[in-house]
Design an enzyme around this catalytic site. Structure first.
Site, PDB file in Angstrom:
ATOM      1  N   ASP A  25     -18.873   1.353  -8.547  1.00 39.52           N
ATOM      2  CA  ASP A  25     -19.114   0.853  -7.186  1.00 39.52           C
ATOM      3  C   ASP A  25     -18.207  -0.359  -6.942  1.00 39.52           C
ATOM      4  O   ASP A  25     -18.536  -1.485  -7.319  1.00 39.52           O
ATOM      5  CB  ASP A  25     -20.598   0.470  -7.080  1.00 39.52           C
ATOM      6  CG  ASP A  25     -20.976  -0.036  -5.702  1.00 39.52           C
ATOM      7  OD1 ASP A  25     -20.068  -0.345  -4.896  1.00 39.52           O
ATOM      8  OD2 ASP A  25     -22.193  -0.142  -5.429  1.00 39.52           O
ATOM      9  N   HIS A  79       8.381  -2.996  -2.895  1.00 44.60           N
ATOM     10  CA  HIS A  79       7.651  -2.027  -2.082  1.00 44.60           C
ATOM     11  C   HIS A  79       8.567  -0.959  -1.498  1.00 44.60           C
ATOM     12  O   HIS A  79       8.116   0.097  -1.116  1.00 44.60           O
ATOM     13  CB  HIS A  79       6.999  -2.738  -0.879  1.00 44.60           C
ATOM     14  CG  HIS A  79       5.623  -3.277  -1.166  1.00 44.60           C
ATOM     15  ND1 HIS A  79       4.558  -2.476  -1.430  1.00 44.60           N
ATOM     16  CD2 HIS A  79       5.155  -4.536  -1.205  1.00 44.60           C
ATOM     17  CE1 HIS A  79       3.479  -3.224  -1.632  1.00 44.60           C
ATOM     18  NE2 HIS A  79       3.819  -4.485  -1.506  1.00 44.60           N
ATOM     19  N   GLU A  84      -1.993   2.518  -2.332  1.00 44.76           N
ATOM     20  CA  GLU A  84      -0.930   1.566  -2.002  1.00 44.76           C
ATOM     21  C   GLU A  84       0.203   1.584  -3.027  1.00 44.76           C
ATOM     22  O   GLU A  84      -0.040   1.455  -4.229  1.00 44.76           O
ATOM     23  CB  GLU A  84      -1.537   0.150  -1.932  1.00 44.76           C
ATOM     24  CG  GLU A  84      -0.553  -0.892  -1.437  1.00 44.76           C
ATOM     25  CD  GLU A  84      -1.189  -2.284  -1.337  1.00 44.76           C
ATOM     26  OE1 GLU A  84      -2.406  -2.388  -1.068  1.00 44.76           O
ATOM     27  OE2 GLU A  84      -0.453  -3.263  -1.531  1.00 44.76           O
ATOM     28  N   LYS A 133      -7.062 -10.765  -2.931  1.00 45.17           N
ATOM     29  CA  LYS A 133      -6.877  -9.340  -2.615  1.00 45.17           C
ATOM     30  C   LYS A 133      -5.913  -8.732  -3.639  1.00 45.17           C
ATOM     31  O   LYS A 133      -6.103  -7.606  -4.105  1.00 45.17           O
ATOM     32  CB  LYS A 133      -6.350  -9.186  -1.186  1.00 45.17           C
ATOM     33  CG  LYS A 133      -6.331  -7.764  -0.657  1.00 45.17           C
ATOM     34  CD  LYS A 133      -5.061  -6.999  -0.949  1.00 45.17           C
ATOM     35  CE  LYS A 133      -5.073  -5.615  -0.310  1.00 45.17           C
ATOM     36  NZ  LYS A 133      -3.873  -4.842  -0.614  1.00 45.17           N
TER      37      LYS A 133
HETATM   38  C1  MEV Z   1      -0.654  -6.783  -1.324  1.00 42.50           C
HETATM   39  O1  MEV Z   1      -1.474  -5.630  -1.464  1.00 42.50           O
HETATM   40  C2  MEV Z   1      -1.139  -7.881  -2.244  1.00 42.50           C
HETATM   41  C3  MEV Z   1      -0.402  -9.223  -2.097  1.00 42.50           C
HETATM   42  O2  MEV Z   1      -0.461  -9.638  -0.749  1.00 42.50           O
HETATM   43  C4  MEV Z   1      -1.120 -10.196  -3.006  1.00 42.50           C
HETATM   44  C5  MEV Z   1      -0.641 -11.620  -2.861  1.00 42.50           C
HETATM   45  O3  MEV Z   1      -0.161 -12.000  -1.768  1.00 42.50           O
HETATM   46  O4  MEV Z   1      -0.780 -12.363  -3.847  1.00 42.50           O
HETATM   47  C6  MEV Z   1       1.043  -9.089  -2.462  1.00 42.50           C
END
Ligand code: MEV
Length: 437
Positions: A285, A383, A85, A269
């Site tokens: 892992d 991004h 990513e 995430k």
């Molecule tokens: C994207 O890979 C991760 C985000 O969505 C984390 C977040 O929203 O804090 C940008």
């Protein structure tokens, strides 16, 4: 060495081989190790891959990037990250620079204690079973330790036995035996599973019950790593926003994740965005760590943010992250995969605890980068560049055309496959000059 500095200015503007040279200068990896990091040198030979999993037909490459600027417990660290990513490596490096302005990350970790579980059912008296197990504790621990010479060699081994009783379940009552194992520098899964399988028949004899499952728990809540970061407001000033305003936005972003599981999932995430790539780069892992981290985030009965952010009395932004981090630096893919070996050497970690501490700092950095962007200009701006390059490549651009097409799409704020194709085909026509502006 003391002279190492992970603040590699302009690193992102270099070519991959120039960057590799700087990485070499930082750590003194030998030529072969540098080549392995680069993905050359048959970094994972097919014969070796064939011994790692079943039904192998090939290997699969991913980008390996280096996150810069990390200062952890006073030590400069270059962090290898394997991930598909865009923006993750840049975000972690940027956030590490902000944290550097506040003195760097402070990291710590607990003893590397893991839990193995044996499930006992059909017990005439659970109370008597518990007493019998505790009476035989030393014998059971000795039995478990006789099973794993490798853990004992590392200075680890089974340390304790505990019991947990569930009076009801869909199938009826069950007694769960926890074997507490010190894994030292191993992740420990294989050793723990073997130990559980070894003591299960003896547990059956002692209790008169029947043993079913014998497996480690990935909720490794006695093997925690913790990071703390302090960012002075001045470091957060950007695009006409004062540092205080940015902190205000970050604290609102954190508050959202603290109360709402829908947001906490995405926020977390973003934390794992920093951790998984280090786990992959070092052959660990990452599914085990993911499972443990998310379960730990629900330990109070509702799923919430893994990190905590607040403002201290001096007005600094302060973040902490504590999660279970079961990682190893010996055995498994860590040992077998040449790139994992080179990545570990680059990190300069001497123990699994130190690796866990790097991982938790990378997680906190990723979290900070995402929150800062979300609370200010939004996540898409950062991004765009790499995303545009991916779209350009998917449309068939190669060599310098990738940069030209991507640059034009970013300028136009129109990053779409159809536009990439149009720009690409226009390159071969005289009417439109691409990249001229
Ligand atoms: C994207 O890979 C991760 C985000 O969505 C984390 C977040 O929203 O804090 C940008």
């Amino acid at each position: 060495m003391g002279t190492k500095n992970s603040r590699l200015q302009g690193f992102y503007q270099l070519s991959p081989s120039e960057r590799l040279q700087m990485v070499g200068a930082f750590d003194g990896l030998n030529e072969e190790e540098l080549l392995t990091l680069q993905g050359g040198n048959g970094s994972l030979p097919l014969e070796r891959a064939d011994k790692m999993i079943e039904n192998v037909v090939g290997t699969f490459n991913l980008p390996l990037g280096i996150a810069t600027n990390f200062l952890i417990n006073g030590r400069d660290v270059l962090v290898p990250m394997v991930v598909e990513e865009p923006s993750i490596v840049a975000g972690a490096s940027y956030a590490a620079r902000l944290v550097r302005a506040g003195g760097g990350f402070q990291a710590s970790s607990t003893e590397p204690l893991m839990i193995g579980q044996v499930q006992l059912v059909d017990l005439a008296s659970p109370e008597r079973a518990v007493l019998a197990i505790l009476e035989h504790k030393d014998e059971l621990l000795a039995l478990a330790n006789a099973q794993s010479a490798s853990l004992s060699r590392l200075g680890g081994g089974a340390r304790d036995i505990e019991t947990r009783y569930f009076a009801s379940s869909p199938m009826g009552p069950m007694l769960i035996v926890h074997l507490i194992v010190d894994c030292r520098d191993a992740m420990g899964a294989n050793a723990i599973n073997s130990m559980c399988e070894t003591i299960a028949p003896r547990l059956e004899t002692i209790t008169g019950g029947r043993a079913y499952l014998r497996i480690l728990s990935n909720l490794s809540d006695r093997r925690l790593a913790c990071a703390r970061a302090v960012v002075p407001p001045a470091a957060l000033e950007r695009d006409g926003l004062s540092g205080e305003e940015v902190i205000e936005g970050i604290l609102w972003a954190y508050s959202f994740a603290a109360v709402d599981p829908y947001r906490a999932t995405t926020h977390n995430k973003g934390i794992m965005n920093g951790i998984d790539p280090v786990l992959i780069a070092t052959g660990n892992d990452w599914r085990a760590v993911e499972a443990g981290a998310h379960a730990y985030a629900s330990r109070d009965g509702h799923y919430t943010s893994m990190s905590v952010w607040e403002r201290d009395a001096a007005g600094n932004l302060v973040g902490t992250l504590e999660i279970p981090l079961a990682v190893g630096i010996v055995g498994g893919a860590t040992k077998v995969h040449p790139t994992a070996q080179a990545a570990l050497k680059l990190l300069g970690v001497k123990t699994a605890n130190e690796l866990a501490e790097v991982c938790v700092c990378a997680g906190l950095a990723s979290n900070l980068a995402a929150m800062r962007a979300l609370a200010t200009e939004g996540i898409q701006r950062g991004h765009m560049g790499l995303h545009a390059r991916q779209i350009a490549m998917a449309a068939g651009a190669t060599g310098p055309l990738v940069e030209q097409v991507a640059h034009r799409m970013v300028q136009e704020r129109n990053i779409k496959p159809a536009r990439a194709e149009a720009l690409l085909s226009a390159l071969y026509g005289p009417e439109l000059e691409i990249g001229a502006s």
